[in-house]
Scaffold this motif. Sequence first.
Motif, PDB file in Angstrom:
ATOM      1  N   THR A 166      64.178  59.098 106.127  1.00 21.03           N
ATOM      2  CA  THR A 166      65.525  58.551 105.972  1.00 21.03           C
ATOM      3  C   THR A 166      65.410  57.034 105.921  1.00 21.03           C
ATOM      4  O   THR A 166      64.693  56.443 106.717  1.00 21.03           O
ATOM      5  CB  THR A 166      66.419  58.947 107.160  1.00 21.03           C
ATOM      6  OG1 THR A 166      66.380  60.366 107.332  1.00 21.03           O
ATOM      7  CG2 THR A 166      67.867  58.511 106.937  1.00 21.03           C
ATOM      8  N   ARG A 167      66.122  56.420 104.996  1.00 20.98           N
ATOM      9  CA  ARG A 167      66.151  54.962 104.880  1.00 20.98           C
ATOM     10  C   ARG A 167      67.511  54.435 105.326  1.00 20.98           C
ATOM     11  O   ARG A 167      68.519  55.128 105.185  1.00 20.98           O
ATOM     12  CB  ARG A 167      65.928  54.535 103.429  1.00 20.98           C
ATOM     13  CG  ARG A 167      64.577  54.882 102.895  1.00 20.98           C
ATOM     14  CD  ARG A 167      64.354  54.320 101.488  1.00 20.98           C
ATOM     15  NE  ARG A 167      63.090  54.745 100.955  1.00 20.98           N
ATOM     16  CZ  ARG A 167      61.901  54.305 101.344  1.00 20.98           C
ATOM     17  NH1 ARG A 167      61.827  53.404 102.287  1.00 20.98           N
ATOM     18  NH2 ARG A 167      60.792  54.758 100.805  1.00 20.98           N
ATOM     19  N   GLU A 185      60.685  57.769 110.144  1.00 19.94           N
ATOM     20  CA  GLU A 185      59.402  57.968 109.474  1.00 19.94           C
ATOM     21  C   GLU A 185      58.485  58.830 110.328  1.00 19.94           C
ATOM     22  O   GLU A 185      58.636  58.887 111.540  1.00 19.94           O
ATOM     23  CB  GLU A 185      58.718  56.638 109.161  1.00 19.94           C
ATOM     24  CG  GLU A 185      58.122  55.951 110.359  1.00 19.94           C
ATOM     25  CD  GLU A 185      57.259  54.750 110.007  1.00 19.94           C
ATOM     26  OE1 GLU A 185      56.833  54.592 108.851  1.00 19.94           O
ATOM     27  OE2 GLU A 185      56.997  53.952 110.928  1.00 19.94           O
ATOM     28  N   GLU A 195      60.861  44.918 113.017  1.00 20.60           N
ATOM     29  CA  GLU A 195      61.121  46.319 113.332  1.00 20.60           C
ATOM     30  C   GLU A 195      61.333  46.494 114.831  1.00 20.60           C
ATOM     31  O   GLU A 195      60.584  45.936 115.628  1.00 20.60           O
ATOM     32  CB  GLU A 195      59.934  47.198 112.921  1.00 20.60           C
ATOM     33  CG  GLU A 195      59.755  47.337 111.441  1.00 20.60           C
ATOM     34  CD  GLU A 195      58.607  48.280 111.086  1.00 20.60           C
ATOM     35  OE1 GLU A 195      58.059  48.947 111.990  1.00 20.60           O
ATOM     36  OE2 GLU A 195      58.265  48.329 109.906  1.00 20.60           O
ATOM     37  N   VAL A 204      58.574  58.067 104.919  1.00 20.84           N
ATOM     38  CA  VAL A 204      59.939  57.718 105.321  1.00 20.84           C
ATOM     39  C   VAL A 204      60.844  58.887 104.948  1.00 20.84           C
ATOM     40  O   VAL A 204      60.968  59.235 103.771  1.00 20.84           O
ATOM     41  CB  VAL A 204      60.405  56.403 104.657  1.00 20.84           C
ATOM     42  CG1 VAL A 204      61.861  56.120 104.993  1.00 20.84           C
ATOM     43  CG2 VAL A 204      59.516  55.244 105.092  1.00 20.84           C
ATOM     44  N   GLU A 246      71.980  60.795 106.133  1.00 21.31           N
ATOM     45  CA  GLU A 246      71.047  61.826 106.607  1.00 21.31           C
ATOM     46  C   GLU A 246      71.587  63.196 106.231  1.00 21.31           C
ATOM     47  O   GLU A 246      72.711  63.548 106.595  1.00 21.31           O
ATOM     48  CB  GLU A 246      70.879  61.713 108.121  1.00 21.31           C
ATOM     49  CG  GLU A 246      69.972  62.756 108.730  1.00 21.31           C
ATOM     50  CD  GLU A 246      68.516  62.568 108.368  1.00 21.31           C
ATOM     51  OE1 GLU A 246      68.052  63.272 107.434  1.00 21.31           O
ATOM     52  OE2 GLU A 246      67.853  61.731 108.993  1.00 21.31           O
ATOM     53  N   TYR A 262      69.418  53.018 110.303  1.00 18.36           N
ATOM     54  CA  TYR A 262      68.051  53.102 110.778  1.00 18.36           C
ATOM     55  C   TYR A 262      67.162  53.822 109.777  1.00 18.36           C
ATOM     56  O   TYR A 262      67.632  54.478 108.859  1.00 18.36           O
ATOM     57  CB  TYR A 262      68.000  53.855 112.122  1.00 18.36           C
ATOM     58  CG  TYR A 262      69.159  53.499 113.009  1.00 18.36           C
ATOM     59  CD1 TYR A 262      69.231  52.249 113.603  1.00 18.36           C
ATOM     60  CD2 TYR A 262      70.207  54.383 113.226  1.00 18.36           C
ATOM     61  CE1 TYR A 262      70.305  51.896 114.406  1.00 18.36           C
ATOM     62  CE2 TYR A 262      71.284  54.040 114.020  1.00 18.36           C
ATOM     63  CZ  TYR A 262      71.326  52.790 114.605  1.00 18.36           C
ATOM     64  OH  TYR A 262      72.388  52.438 115.378  1.00 18.36           O
ATOM     65  N   TYR A 263      65.868  53.732 110.035  1.00 19.52           N
ATOM     66  CA  TYR A 263      64.863  54.453 109.270  1.00 19.52           C
ATOM     67  C   TYR A 263      64.282  55.545 110.162  1.00 19.52           C
ATOM     68  O   TYR A 263      64.200  55.384 111.378  1.00 19.52           O
ATOM     69  CB  TYR A 263      63.720  53.520 108.859  1.00 19.52           C
ATOM     70  CG  TYR A 263      64.112  52.485 107.849  1.00 19.52           C
ATOM     71  CD1 TYR A 263      63.811  52.647 106.507  1.00 19.52           C
ATOM     72  CD2 TYR A 263      64.783  51.328 108.233  1.00 19.52           C
ATOM     73  CE1 TYR A 263      64.163  51.692 105.573  1.00 19.52           C
ATOM     74  CE2 TYR A 263      65.140  50.366 107.307  1.00 19.52           C
ATOM     75  CZ  TYR A 263      64.831  50.551 105.980  1.00 19.52           C
ATOM     76  OH  TYR A 263      65.190  49.610 105.053  1.00 19.52           O
ATOM     77  N   ASP A 282      71.002  55.205 103.530  1.00 23.47           N
ATOM     78  CA  ASP A 282      71.094  56.586 103.065  1.00 23.47           C
ATOM     79  C   ASP A 282      71.878  57.421 104.072  1.00 23.47           C
ATOM     80  O   ASP A 282      71.899  57.112 105.263  1.00 23.47           O
ATOM     81  CB  ASP A 282      69.707  57.220 102.912  1.00 23.47           C
ATOM     82  CG  ASP A 282      68.894  56.622 101.773  1.00 23.47           C
ATOM     83  OD1 ASP A 282      69.463  55.856 100.960  1.00 23.47           O
ATOM     84  OD2 ASP A 282      67.685  56.916 101.714  1.00 23.47           O
TER      85      ASP A 282
END
Length: 192
Positions: free
Chosen positions: A40-41, A97, A68, A38, A46, A94-95, A44
């Motif tokens: 970016t969570r 990964e 998801e 991952v 960016e 968003y995430y 958080d």
Amino acid sequence: MEKDALKKTVFRTYPLNDDEWDAFANCWHPVRYKRKTVLTRAGDIEHYLYFVEDGVQRAFYLSEDTKETTLVFSYTGSFSGVVDSFQLQQPSRYYLETLTNSELLRISYPDFTRLLDEYPRIERWVRLASAQVLAGLLERQIELATFTAEEKFRILLTRSPHILQLIPQKYLASYLGLDPATFSKLLKLVRL
């Protein structure tokens, strides 16, 4: 300094002169990540924009019921990152990964903003590239809202025929807004 793929991608939108390109290219640094990392969570901010030299990544939304929804894929020769969080320096919703081992170039937010302040033609490139991304997102929104499952499936395979070899089917189904069973059925029925 190589960065040929980055240069080709940038210049396809808007060519830079030698000084601009050198300043721009010097701000991109190589990083490597293992699959399923991952970057970016949600929540958080960016701090980086990425360019994919090798590998596949996805941005996804995680709902309160932990479902998801895949929003976008990035792969070799494309940019990656949670761009709205990066440019606005606001928490991501968003995430991001890696789906495979990934070799990326990345630029930090301070370097990015400095380049935009110092080089008007780099700022113009960002504006034009952002407009192209927005046009693509609006087209995708139309597809998701109005097209049948089969039409969405056909468009995906026509636009990106290699995608079935790169990305697991469950993520492709999520990207198209389909359940995995429908995606599997279409995979067997639809011929291009």
